[in-house]
Structure formats: C-alpha cells, structure tokens
Enzyme design. Structure first.
Site, PDB file in Angstrom:
ATOM      1  N   SER A 106     108.988  29.625  94.392  1.00 10.85           N
ATOM      2  CA  SER A 106     108.159  29.787  95.586  1.00 10.85           C
ATOM      3  C   SER A 106     108.173  28.362  96.297  1.00 10.85           C
ATOM      4  CB  SER A 106     106.716  29.801  94.606  1.00 10.85           C
ATOM      5  OG  SER A 106     105.802  29.162  95.274  1.00 10.85           O
ATOM      6  N   SER A 107     107.674  28.340  97.428  1.00 13.80           N
ATOM      7  CA  SER A 107     107.600  27.070  98.366  1.00 13.80           C
ATOM      8  C   SER A 107     106.617  26.140  97.744  1.00 13.80           C
ATOM      9  CB  SER A 107     107.275  27.749  99.760  1.00 13.80           C
ATOM     10  OG  SER A 107     105.859  28.232  99.841  1.00 13.80           O
ATOM     11  N   CYS A 108     105.785  26.506  96.804  1.00 17.73           N
ATOM     12  CA  CYS A 108     104.907  25.485  96.094  1.00 17.73           C
ATOM     13  C   CYS A 108     105.567  24.585  95.337  1.00 17.73           C
ATOM     14  CB  CYS A 108     103.517  26.149  95.617  1.00 17.73           C
ATOM     15  SG  CYS A 108     104.336  26.748  93.837  1.00 17.73           S
ATOM     16  N   TYR A 135     102.243  25.986  87.829  1.00 16.51           N
ATOM     17  CA  TYR A 135     103.049  27.014  88.108  1.00 16.51           C
ATOM     18  C   TYR A 135     104.211  26.430  88.785  1.00 16.51           C
ATOM     19  CZ  TYR A 135     104.725  30.905  91.089  1.00 16.51           C
ATOM     20  OH  TYR A 135     105.655  31.905  91.631  1.00 16.51           O
ATOM     21  N   LYS A 139     108.330  26.683  87.753  1.00 14.66           N
ATOM     22  CA  LYS A 139     109.361  27.174  88.638  1.00 14.66           C
ATOM     23  C   LYS A 139     110.449  26.191  89.038  1.00 14.66           C
ATOM     24  CE  LYS A 139     108.186  31.221  89.415  1.00 14.66           C
ATOM     25  NZ  LYS A 139     109.157  32.314  89.017  1.00 14.66           N
ATOM     26  N   HIS A 178      96.186  36.640  96.642  1.00 12.77           N
ATOM     27  CA  HIS A 178      96.688  35.641  97.715  1.00 12.77           C
ATOM     28  C   HIS A 178      95.983  35.978  99.159  1.00 12.77           C
ATOM     29  CE1 HIS A 178     100.222  34.782  95.110  1.00 12.77           C
ATOM     30  NE2 HIS A 178      99.911  33.494  95.526  1.00 12.77           N
TER      31      HIS A 178
END
Ligand code: GDP
Length: 317
Positions: A106-108, A135, A139, A178
């Site tokens: 994920s981009s987070c 999270y 990742k 989301h």
C-alpha cells in the site's frame, strides 16, 4: 495458461479483480480458497495447503485492510494478522519452489512527510503516519522479506504498492470502509432518505489518488506474464499519478449518485496524511499505465453497489 496460480484473498477488492482478469485471459488452473477452507493466519493449514496444491505462482492479495478509523482503532490486529499471513504464505512459497510471487502492499508505507509525488526511493526515510503505522510496518516487513528472499535465495518475488483503490466487491462497512465506498453509501442513503446534507470526515483538503481495482488487476497480470524481480528492484508503485481533494471526490460521488443536498465537513474526524500521490514513472517506463477515469470507475462501482445489497454491512452512523 495451465500453470497453477494461487490467488490469496480472491474474495476481496483486489483479489476478486485479479481472479476475474486471469479468468478473462483464459487461465484455467486458478486456486482460490475461502477463509473457511483455508485460514492464512494458521501456519499448519498454510503448510498443508502448499504441500497439497503445489502452486506454480502466488498472488498475495489477502490482507487485513481498513480505512482510517479501523486502522487507528485496531493497530494490534492490523499488524499481527498481516504479519502472520505474509510469513505463512511467503515462507511456504519458498519451501515449495513457487516460480514467482507477487506481494501487494500500500502507498501508506511511505513516511508521512516524504516529498510528493512519492518515489520508491523515499521508503524508510522518515516517520510513518500514526493512524496507520502498524499496518504500514507489516507491509514494509512483507516487501523487505520478499527482497531478502530474492537476494539470499535468488527467488522471483515482486512487491507492488498500489495507491488508494476502489472497485467491485468493495467494503461498505460503516465502521471500517475507506473513503470512496463510504461516501457512495452515505450519499446514496441520504438520497433515499431525502436528507438535506451529507457529512464528510476531516477538512476535505487532503489529496488522494484513486485507482480502479480492475486496472490494478491488469497491471498485476502484466507483471506476472512479462516481468521479473530483476526488472522491478525492491518494489514498484502502481497508480494513476493523478490526485483529487476529498472535497472534489465528494462532489464527483454526489453527482454520480444524484444527491441534491449539501456537503458538510466534520473537523473532529482525522484527515490522516495530507497528500498521498504516487510517482508512477517506473511502472510507466516498463510499458504500463492505468486506463479508467475516476468518474467512469465510480459509475461502475455505484451500479455494483445498487445491485448487491449484501455488501452493505452494519447500519450507517
Ligand atoms: P487513507 O487514505 O489511508 O487516509 O484512508 P481513508 O480512505 O480512510 O481516508 C482518506 C481521507 O478521506 C481521509 O482524509 C479521511 O479523513 C477522509 N474521509 C472523509 N470522509 C470519510 C469517510 O466517511 N470514511 C473514511 N474512511 N474517510 C473519510
């Protein structure tokens, strides 16, 4: 077309889009297991599964995911579940000589204050956004583990980091969704109930990049068929490279749903990261780009929402 491909998480937003794409392209030997058939958090079950089915390829799109509220409220679950799933699947993929594995993140994963657009090289250059730190740590561990396997054991594991996604089979749970599916649901229910206004969380100013999950699925299959870990490096961003404010997003959804009232903003809810847009030059240089314009994708998704009432979990608040 006859190779055995295990799509982990085939009922989710991303996994279901990948399964559809592979089926449309004529792949005949997909292996898909529901949660009740295979608990990916359970090491023994995953070991037995790999011994029995011996997949040639693995797409790891199973994860514990959620929006800003879920991530902020349940950091332990978001970390532990994802770490277990990743370790079980990646270790067994190596043990049973899987030819290629695709790991989805994920981009987070990027630092909160990283320069924008986010380039792959900014990973681990600063502190993470607090609301989804656990999270993100899971990742980051997953992509680093794939990279370590490639380096130490010469495997072919590719890690991809998509931007915010939306699509068919999305999660409309009022507690955990989301922003995009949540607003579809909120605008729809406001229209049906003749409400005068819809509340959107935060200030409306944060910038996000949204990609249709069907486009991501096309990209994953493109990578599966044409690229190896050596073409990718440690990992690769996948996105549209285009951003909208939450205010603009809310207005597009209002328009598609046909809600006639007003939009108000609830500043007591968190904004999260101010801006999150991917630099997608690397995936473009490999010959791939996203095709579905945001409004077109939202129209497709709203139709899906109207036709599948079972996807709306929990009453809205
Ligand atoms: P994020 O991209 O990881 O922060 O995930 P989200 O999709 O949960 O939130 C994106 C942005 O939308 C944040 O700035 C939220 O404050 C904002 N937002 C506005 N309304 C909502 C809503 O109803 N649900 C969620 N999850 N976010 C919302």
């Amino acid at each position: 077309m006859d190779e055995k491909i295990f799509v982990a998480g085939h009922k989710g937003l991303v996994g279901s889009a990948i399964k559809r794409e592979l089926e449309e392209r004529g792949y005949k030997n997909l292996i898909c297991k529901s949660h009740s058939e295979l608990d990916l958090e359970d090491a023994n079950s995953v070991t037995k599964f790999f011994d029995e089915y011996k997949p040639d390829y693995v797409i790891l799109s199973a994860a514990k995911v959620g929006g800003i509220l879920g991530n902020n409220s349940y950091p332990v679950e978001f970390f532990v579940k994802n770490m277990k799933i990743q370790l079980n699947v990646i270790e067994n993929a190596y043990r049973t000589n899987v030819k290629k594995l695709i790991f989805l993140g994920s981009s987070c994963i990027y630092p909160k204050s990283a320069p924008q657009p986010l380039k792959e090289e900014y990973l681990l250059d600063g502190k993470l956004e607090k609301t989804n730190e656990m999270y993100a740590l899971a990742k980051i561990s997953g992509l680093k583990l794939c990279g370590a396997y490639n380096r130490e054991y010469n495997t072919n594991y590719i890690s991809v980091m998509p931007c915010n996604l939306y699509g068919l089979n999305d999660n409309y749970d009022s507690q955990n969704a989301h922003v995009l599916p949540m607003l579809i649901r909120r605008f729809h229910e406001a229209k049906i109930n003749n409400q005068k206004e819809v509340t959107v969380w935060g200030t409306g100013k944060p910038l996000r990049e949204f990609m249709f999950a069907g486009d991501l699925a096309k990209c994953i299959v493109f990578l599966l068929e044409n690229k190896n870990a050596s073409d990718i490096g440690e990992f690769i961003n996948i996105g549209t490279g285009e951003e909208v404010t939450i205010f603009e997003l809310a207005n597009i959804i209002k328009d598609v749903v046909g809600f006639m009232g007003d939009i108000t903003f609830d500043n007591t809810k968190p904004d999260g990261t101010y801006r999150k847009v991917m630099d997608v030059s690397k995936i473009k240089s490999l010959g791939w780009s996203a095709k579905t314009p945001l409004k077109e994708g939202i129209k497709i998704v709203y139709q899906d929402f109207l036709e599948n009432k079972n996807i709306r979990k929990n009453p809205i608040n």
